[in-house]
Enzyme design. Structure first.
Site, mmCIF file in Angstrom:
data_model
loop_
_atom_site.group_PDB
_atom_site.id
_atom_site.type_symbol
_atom_site.label_atom_id
_atom_site.label_comp_id
_atom_site.label_asym_id
_atom_site.label_seq_id
_atom_site.Cartn_x
_atom_site.Cartn_y
_atom_site.Cartn_z
ATOM 1 N N MET A 11 0.877 -1.118 -0.144
ATOM 2 C CA MET A 11 -0.129 -0.107 0.013
ATOM 3 C C MET A 11 0.808 1.187 0.127
ATOM 4 S SD MET A 11 -3.324 -1.086 2.111
ATOM 5 C CE MET A 11 -2.590 -0.729 3.852
ATOM 6 N N ALA A 38 4.167 3.703 1.248
ATOM 7 C CA ALA A 38 4.990 4.200 2.235
ATOM 8 C C ALA A 38 5.925 3.092 2.623
ATOM 9 C CB ALA A 38 4.032 4.354 3.405
ATOM 10 N N LEU A 39 6.758 2.883 1.484
ATOM 11 C CA LEU A 39 7.784 1.603 1.497
ATOM 12 C C LEU A 39 8.913 1.868 2.570
ATOM 13 C CD1 LEU A 39 8.106 0.746 -2.338
ATOM 14 C CD2 LEU A 39 6.420 0.212 -0.433
ATOM 15 N N GLY A 92 11.412 -3.442 5.251
ATOM 16 C CA GLY A 92 10.724 -4.632 5.171
ATOM 17 C C GLY A 92 10.070 -4.956 3.578
ATOM 18 N N HIS A 93 9.495 -3.896 2.990
ATOM 19 C CA HIS A 93 9.113 -4.246 1.711
ATOM 20 C C HIS A 93 10.045 -4.202 0.749
ATOM 21 C CE1 HIS A 93 5.838 -1.186 3.321
ATOM 22 N NE2 HIS A 93 4.964 -2.408 2.882
ATOM 23 N N GLN A 104 -10.028 -1.826 3.030
ATOM 24 C CA GLN A 104 -9.500 -2.671 4.247
ATOM 25 C C GLN A 104 -9.391 -1.758 5.375
ATOM 26 O OE1 GLN A 104 -5.772 -3.924 2.182
ATOM 27 N NE2 GLN A 104 -4.812 -3.733 4.093
ATOM 28 N N GLY A 155 4.717 -10.426 4.205
ATOM 29 C CA GLY A 155 5.440 -10.139 5.589
ATOM 30 C C GLY A 155 4.992 -10.733 6.487
ATOM 31 N N GLU A 156 5.707 -11.735 7.436
ATOM 32 C CA GLU A 156 4.861 -12.176 8.472
ATOM 33 C C GLU A 156 4.706 -11.226 9.729
ATOM 34 O OE1 GLU A 156 7.732 -15.331 9.616
ATOM 35 O OE2 GLU A 156 6.628 -16.837 8.161
ATOM 36 N N GLN A 192 -2.983 -12.177 8.123
ATOM 37 C CA GLN A 192 -3.116 -11.819 6.859
ATOM 38 C C GLN A 192 -2.740 -12.893 5.962
ATOM 39 O OE1 GLN A 192 -2.859 -7.768 4.864
ATOM 40 N NE2 GLN A 192 -0.813 -8.423 4.475
#
Ligand code: PAF
Length: 253
Positions: A30, A32-33, A36-37, A61, A147-148, A153
């Site tokens: 979504m 705003a990287l 982690g992304h 969402q 990502g965990e 999700q």
């Protein structure tokens, strides 16, 4: 990096043979990287011939519209970071392109989506599953990376892909943390500096163990407002509020 702005344009590209016979790794986001992304993108590149990242701030969402309005939006910086990491494609659709039906059709899960975050965010996972179903159908990737940190999700998306015989393999990726242990999240940017100093105690208290009740008491004593602490899937999950910002995390037990 090629920027594709509509499902139609992406499907044309696929039909035209530009991607035929090549494995494609997909990282849905979504925007705003953060690191982690980017770690998902690096893995997608390593394990596939080409990598595509999507940026779509999915309104369906967000059960709380204020949360959607204040969600960080950093498209220019995101694009620069993706270029620097060597993303091959950016899929950048708009709301009308993604929801030609006005969200009349949606994907629901009737069991685990009402637990943990689902209990506090009504409709959230319908929005997530619906948009991910759309994205996976459009992109047609070999593998998609999640990502965990958002483990619930990931579980629900994995279940959806199996239930609907979807062709894309759903790949879980370990949580990426800041040097002080805070799980990376786009929402961290919303924390004030005082809140940011408190935030790493969330993961530390969650990892230290104890009963969910005792952990909640310790979180409150540390200045965090616990929403839930629960154990499931061999992990301990937590959600807290720091001011108006909601953070989630989980640790293996
Ligand atoms: O994890 C996220 O960023 C979002 O929930 C996702 C998977 C991109 C769907 O909008």
């Amino acid at each position: 990096m090629r920027i594709i702005r509509s499902a139609k344009a992406w499907l044309r590209l696929r039909k035209g043979g530009a991607l035929r016979e090549r494995s494609l790794g997909f990282v849905p986001t979504m925007g705003a990287l953060h690191e982690g992304h980017l770690s998902l993108l690096r893995r997608a590149k390593r394990e596939n011939d080409a990598a595509v990242v999507s940026i779509f701030l999915n309104p369906t969402q967000f059960n709380d519209k204020k949360d959607l309005l204040k969600y960080p939006k950093t498209l220019r910086a995101d694009m620069r970071a993706l270029e620097a990491e060597g993303a091959d494609f950016l899929f950048l659709p708009d709301y009308r392109g993604m929801y030609p039906d006005g969200y009349r059709y949606r994907v629901s899960e009737t069991g685990e989506s009402s637990l943990l975050c689902g209990a506090f965010r009504p409709g959230h996972f319908d929005g997530v599953l619906t948009v991910v179903m759309k994205l996976l159908n459009i992109v047609g990737a070999s593998r998609a990376y999640f990502g965990e940190k958002d483990y619930q999700q990931y579980e629900l998306i994995k279940g959806m892909a199996a239930a609907f015989f979807m062709a894309t393999r759903i790949v879980p990726c370990s949580i990426v943390r800041e040097p002080d242990g805070l799980a990376m999240s786009s929402r961290n940017a919303l924390l004030t500096s005082a809140q940011r100093r408190l935030a790493p105690s969330f993961g530390r208290i969650l990892s230290a163990g104890g009963t969910p009740g005792a952990i909640k008491r310790r979180l409150s004593a540390a200045g965090l407002e616990p929403e839930y602490v629960e154990e499931r899937w061999g992990r301990r999950f937590g959600a807290v509020k720091l001011g108006r910002t909601r953070l989630i995390d989980n640790v293996k037990i």
